[in-house]
Motif scaffolding. Structure first.
Motif, PDB file in Angstrom:
ATOM      1  N   THR A 161     -12.539  71.353  67.010  1.00 49.84           N
ATOM      2  CA  THR A 161     -13.657  70.927  67.048  1.00 49.84           C
ATOM      3  C   THR A 161     -14.546  71.783  67.669  1.00 49.84           C
ATOM      4  OG1 THR A 161     -13.391  68.421  67.170  1.00 49.84           O
ATOM      5  CG2 THR A 161     -15.467  69.196  68.074  1.00 49.84           C
ATOM      6  N   GLY A 162     -14.177  72.642  68.688  1.00 46.14           N
ATOM      7  CA  GLY A 162     -14.978  73.625  69.390  1.00 46.14           C
ATOM      8  C   GLY A 162     -14.752  74.865  68.390  1.00 46.14           C
ATOM      9  N   VAL A 163     -13.604  75.113  67.802  1.00 50.87           N
ATOM     10  CA  VAL A 163     -13.744  76.315  67.040  1.00 50.87           C
ATOM     11  C   VAL A 163     -14.729  75.979  65.689  1.00 50.87           C
ATOM     12  CG1 VAL A 163     -12.216  77.584  65.223  1.00 50.87           C
ATOM     13  CG2 VAL A 163     -11.438  77.062  67.299  1.00 50.87           C
ATOM     14  N   LEU A 164     -14.644  74.770  64.885  1.00 47.32           N
ATOM     15  CA  LEU A 164     -15.409  74.606  63.935  1.00 47.32           C
ATOM     16  C   LEU A 164     -16.724  74.303  64.097  1.00 47.32           C
ATOM     17  CD1 LEU A 164     -12.768  72.104  61.966  1.00 47.32           C
ATOM     18  CD2 LEU A 164     -13.490  74.417  61.234  1.00 47.32           C
ATOM     19  N   TYR A 165     -17.097  73.905  65.373  1.00 48.70           N
ATOM     20  CA  TYR A 165     -18.549  73.787  65.963  1.00 48.70           C
ATOM     21  C   TYR A 165     -19.006  75.186  66.003  1.00 48.70           C
ATOM     22  CZ  TYR A 165     -22.233  71.960  68.985  1.00 48.70           C
ATOM     23  OH  TYR A 165     -23.293  71.727  69.730  1.00 48.70           O
ATOM     24  N   LEU A 169     -21.454  75.209  62.778  1.00 45.47           N
ATOM     25  CA  LEU A 169     -23.075  74.942  62.960  1.00 45.47           C
ATOM     26  C   LEU A 169     -23.575  76.310  63.742  1.00 45.47           C
ATOM     27  CD1 LEU A 169     -22.750  71.323  64.702  1.00 45.47           C
ATOM     28  CD2 LEU A 169     -23.713  72.136  62.248  1.00 45.47           C
ATOM     29  N   LYS A 170     -22.712  77.464  63.692  1.00 47.05           N
ATOM     30  CA  LYS A 170     -23.082  78.585  64.238  1.00 47.05           C
ATOM     31  C   LYS A 170     -23.912  78.415  65.773  1.00 47.05           C
ATOM     32  CE  LYS A 170     -22.294  80.263  60.360  1.00 47.05           C
ATOM     33  NZ  LYS A 170     -21.320  81.173  60.198  1.00 47.05           N
ATOM     34  N   LYS A 171     -23.295  77.463  66.558  1.00 49.01           N
ATOM     35  CA  LYS A 171     -23.685  77.220  67.610  1.00 49.01           C
ATOM     36  C   LYS A 171     -22.604  77.854  68.709  1.00 49.01           C
ATOM     37  CE  LYS A 171     -26.400  73.207  66.983  1.00 49.01           C
ATOM     38  NZ  LYS A 171     -26.709  71.790  67.375  1.00 49.01           N
ATOM     39  N   GLY A 219     -12.081  67.652  63.150  1.00 48.62           N
ATOM     40  CA  GLY A 219     -12.835  68.586  63.501  1.00 48.62           C
ATOM     41  C   GLY A 219     -14.090  68.866  62.413  1.00 48.62           C
ATOM     42  N   PHE A 220     -13.350  69.136  61.308  1.00 48.17           N
ATOM     43  CA  PHE A 220     -14.376  69.633  60.033  1.00 48.17           C
ATOM     44  C   PHE A 220     -15.050  68.231  59.554  1.00 48.17           C
ATOM     45  CE2 PHE A 220     -15.339  70.352  55.937  1.00 48.17           C
ATOM     46  CZ  PHE A 220     -15.853  71.882  55.641  1.00 48.17           C
ATOM     47  N   ALA A 221     -14.921  67.367  59.589  1.00 46.54           N
ATOM     48  CA  ALA A 221     -15.688  65.959  58.992  1.00 46.54           C
ATOM     49  C   ALA A 221     -16.526  65.897  60.194  1.00 46.54           C
ATOM     50  CB  ALA A 221     -14.457  64.918  58.779  1.00 46.54           C
ATOM     51  N   GLY A 222     -16.189  65.892  61.472  1.00 44.38           N
ATOM     52  CA  GLY A 222     -17.461  65.690  62.382  1.00 44.38           C
ATOM     53  C   GLY A 222     -18.303  66.568  62.627  1.00 44.38           C
ATOM     54  N   VAL A 223     -18.012  67.822  62.552  1.00 45.53           N
ATOM     55  CA  VAL A 223     -19.134  69.205  62.556  1.00 45.53           C
ATOM     56  C   VAL A 223     -20.012  68.953  61.289  1.00 45.53           C
ATOM     57  CG1 VAL A 223     -19.316  71.473  62.817  1.00 45.53           C
ATOM     58  CG2 VAL A 223     -17.874  70.419  63.906  1.00 45.53           C
ATOM     59  N   LEU A 349     -26.154  73.995  81.132  1.00 47.53           N
ATOM     60  CA  LEU A 349     -27.235  74.416  81.897  1.00 47.53           C
ATOM     61  C   LEU A 349     -27.497  75.840  81.911  1.00 47.53           C
ATOM     62  CD1 LEU A 349     -27.234  71.715  84.814  1.00 47.53           C
ATOM     63  CD2 LEU A 349     -28.658  71.614  82.883  1.00 47.53           C
ATOM     64  N   GLN A 350     -26.471  76.445  81.682  1.00 41.87           N
ATOM     65  CA  GLN A 350     -26.901  78.078  81.956  1.00 41.87           C
ATOM     66  C   GLN A 350     -27.190  78.583  80.736  1.00 41.87           C
ATOM     67  OE1 GLN A 350     -23.259  79.390  83.910  1.00 41.87           O
ATOM     68  NE2 GLN A 350     -23.742  78.832  85.745  1.00 41.87           N
ATOM     69  N   LYS A 351     -26.857  78.060  79.564  1.00 47.17           N
ATOM     70  CA  LYS A 351     -27.197  78.433  78.308  1.00 47.17           C
ATOM     71  C   LYS A 351     -28.613  79.120  78.153  1.00 47.17           C
ATOM     72  CE  LYS A 351     -25.061  77.308  74.554  1.00 47.17           C
ATOM     73  NZ  LYS A 351     -24.512  76.518  73.394  1.00 47.17           N
TER      74      LYS A 351
END
Length: 351
Positions: A161-165, A169-171, A219-223, A349-351
């Protein structure tokens, strides 16, 4: 005025942080500052996020238990494809019921009407197919791994999920957030360790393939679903859910015809169903709606943390239902998960 314009462009999203960034270096009037600090609409959004996240956590924590309970003599007497079809049908019915209430109270508007364009509808078959395959694998993977092994392998979904996110989503996640993600995966795995956990490494090749495919599909379906839902923030979530679930029903109907047509025709659609089976279907339906709500008003990262906490709740509930004993590894893993949640909040918060 600029703040109001930005807020109107994304009134259903998590806009507070974005608005502050967009106004960085510009003077805020006392009225705008008050709006940012104590707006009742922002409080209601925070409350809505909290409710849907808590609901997802509670519902997910009971999923694995209900799936195991729905078995008889170690196997499913009902057709899994029919159960998945009923889940999609129930979610569709819930969405229509919610829309009916909105139409009565607010009337039909451009954002809550079911009529739509081909461009909008054409994106929904993709996540519907992905969820279909993922949900079917969720049942059949138990032929190769036991419940503890499944829970450990399921943690691969956290990393995917983190990788596909990041890719879809380019986030960008900060270094602290990535560290928190890795700690979350490690903490969940540690919490699930038991004397038989060494058998996970002896899982058959088919089990590993299913686990990896499930993680990637989930992960892909969720993102991808989050990207669809947030593409038009003002669109009512129940309309978006309705079209997603309509395609889910269609693809699950095809799966019934291909896989279980003879069984359904000879034994009946509800053959092998029990009260637990219907409760499992209801749980999956409500969980699916809660997931879409989290994606609409939060994001997939929140969903991952919610489901991870749900795993810990499942273990606690199993103490009372199955006599499960909480080990030192569980408490250590729970501590690591708590640290992960804290680090992620700091990183955000730091982002």
């Amino acid at each position: 005025m600029e703040y109001r314009k930005i807020k109107d462009q994304d009134k259903d999203g998590d806009v507070v942080a974005d608005d502050i960034e967009s106004l960085h270096g510009k003077a805020l009037s006392a009225g705008n500052f008050a709006t940012l600090g104590g707006s009742s609409s922002e409080k209601s959004k925070w409350k809505r996020k909290s409710i849907v996240t808590l609901a997802l956590t509670v519902l997910t924590s009971s999923q694995a238990i209900l799936i195991v309970w729905s078995k008889r003599a170690g196997k499913y007497e009902y057709c899994v494809t029919t159960a998945n079809f009923l889940v999609e049908a129930l979610k569709c019915a819930f969405s229509l019921a919610a829309l009916g209430r909105i139409w009565r109270n607010e009337g039909v508007t451009e954002d809550n009407r079911l009529s739509t364009t081909l461009d909008e509808v054409s994106v929904y078959p993709i996540p519907a197919v992905l969820y279909l395959v993922k949900n079917l694998l969720q049942y059949y993977i138990f032929a190769y791994v036991d419940a503890p092994g499944y829970q450990i392998l399921k943690n691969l979904n956290i990393i995917s999920t983190g990788v596909l996110y990041r890719i879809i989503l380019k986030k960008k996640l900060s270094e602290i957030q990535w560290a928190a993600f890795i700690l979350l995966c490690a903490g969940c795995t540690t919490a699930q360790l038991n004397p038989s956990s060494d058998h996970v490494l002896q899982t058959p090749f088919q089990g590993w393939v299913m686990a990896i495919v499930m993680a990637l599909l989930s992960g892909f379906a969720g993102v991808y679903t989050e990207a669809i839902i947030k593409k038009r923030p003002s669109r009512n979530i129940n309309v978006q859910n309705f079209w997603l679930y309509v395609f889910g029903m269609a693809f699950n109907a095809i799966a019934i015809v291909i896989q279980d047509f003879d069984a359904v025709m000879n034994k009946g659609f509800f053959h092998g169903y029990s009260l637990i089976t219907f409760l499992m279907i209801l749980n999956h339906a409500l969980s699916g709606i809660a997931v879409s709500m989290v994606m609409k008003y939060a994001d997939n990262i929140v969903k991952v943390y919610s489901t991870s906490v749900a795993m810990l709740l499942t273990a606690v509930v199993s103490v009372f239902l199955f006599g499960f004993h909480l080990s030192l590894a569980f408490f250590l893993g729970s501590t690591v998960v708590s640290v992960s949640i804290y680090l992620h909040s700091i990183g955000k918060l730091q982002k």
